[in-house]
Design a protein around this motif. Structure first.
Motif: not given
Length: 222
Positions: A78, A118-120, A80, A96, A124-127, A133, A98
């Motif tokens: 991963k 829009q907030t990480d 970012n 950015q 395992n989140q990709i904004t 979400e 990501n």
């Protein structure tokens, strides 16, 4: 885009070990609403000894419990990168990248990346501007973002973002990629730095879902 309907409910969980290498570099001038600086977060790890809970499915009046979930180990990468460049006046230019890859593409969707928000703050989140979400899950995604932030008065910020992403590319050869592998989204945000955390309201839109929605973020995420 995958959709889940309210008439179907799925519940499960997963315990596991994670051996990981992590690199972080941060020169952003502010925790929230930065105007200049660079942030890099890179992670490479191996997940193993997974012990998933039983899978409970509730579809209308029918229920079932599945106790045969069995996941093998897998590798995950991963990355970012966020860059803020201060322009003339009170503008800042945002760039950015990501993305993430799960090496073993046969792993369950429970271990996939979740694209949206829009907030990480999720595992395992990709904004992605344009999606909330959990709207898309995938074993591979690379997303690029361009944005412009404006600070008209103290503690008030307006931000426009444009996102594009390629996903599910580990499942198919490049020659077979098509429009189903691409995402594009946009967001317009008004934010206030309250001192006890940001307060943000956004309008988000995704070309693939053709859905215009509101998105609210209040406070810090830990």
């Amino acid at each position: 885009i995958p959709k889940m309907f309210g008439t179907i409910s799925v519940e499960t969980g997963n315990n596991y070990f994670n051996s990981v290498l992590f690199y972080k570099y941060n020169t952003l001038d502010e925790k929230t609403f930065p105007t200049k600086g660079l942030k890099i977060e890179a992670e490479a790890g191996y997940i193993y000894n997974q012990n998933p809970d039983d899978l409970f499915i509730d579809a209308a009046e029918l229920t079932a419990t599945v106790d045969t979930l069995n996941f093998t180990g897998y590798s995950k990468i991963k990355l970012n990168i966020e860059n803020y460049a201060q322009l003339k006046g009170k503008f800042s230019f945002i760039q950015q990248f990501n993305g993430g890859i799960i090496i073993n593409e046969e792993e369950s969707f429970l271990n996939y990346f979740y694209v949206g928000g829009q907030t990480d703050f999720l595992r395992n989140q990709i904004t992605f501007a344009g999606l909330s979400e959990y709207e898309v899950y995938t074993n591979s995604v690379a997303a690029g973002l361009l944005g412009l932030q404006y600070n008209p008065i103290k503690n008030v910020y307006a931000t426009l973002r444009v996102n594009a992403a390629l996903y599910d590319f580990m499942k198919t050869e490049p020659a077979n990629w098509n429009q189903d592998n691409f995402l594009s989204g946009y967001s317009a945000t008004v934010g206030y730095d309250s001192g006890i955390g940001p307060i943000q309201f956004s309008l988000i839109y995704c070309d693939q879902s053709k859905n215009l929605a509101g998105y609210i973020n209040v406070g810090y995420h830990f």
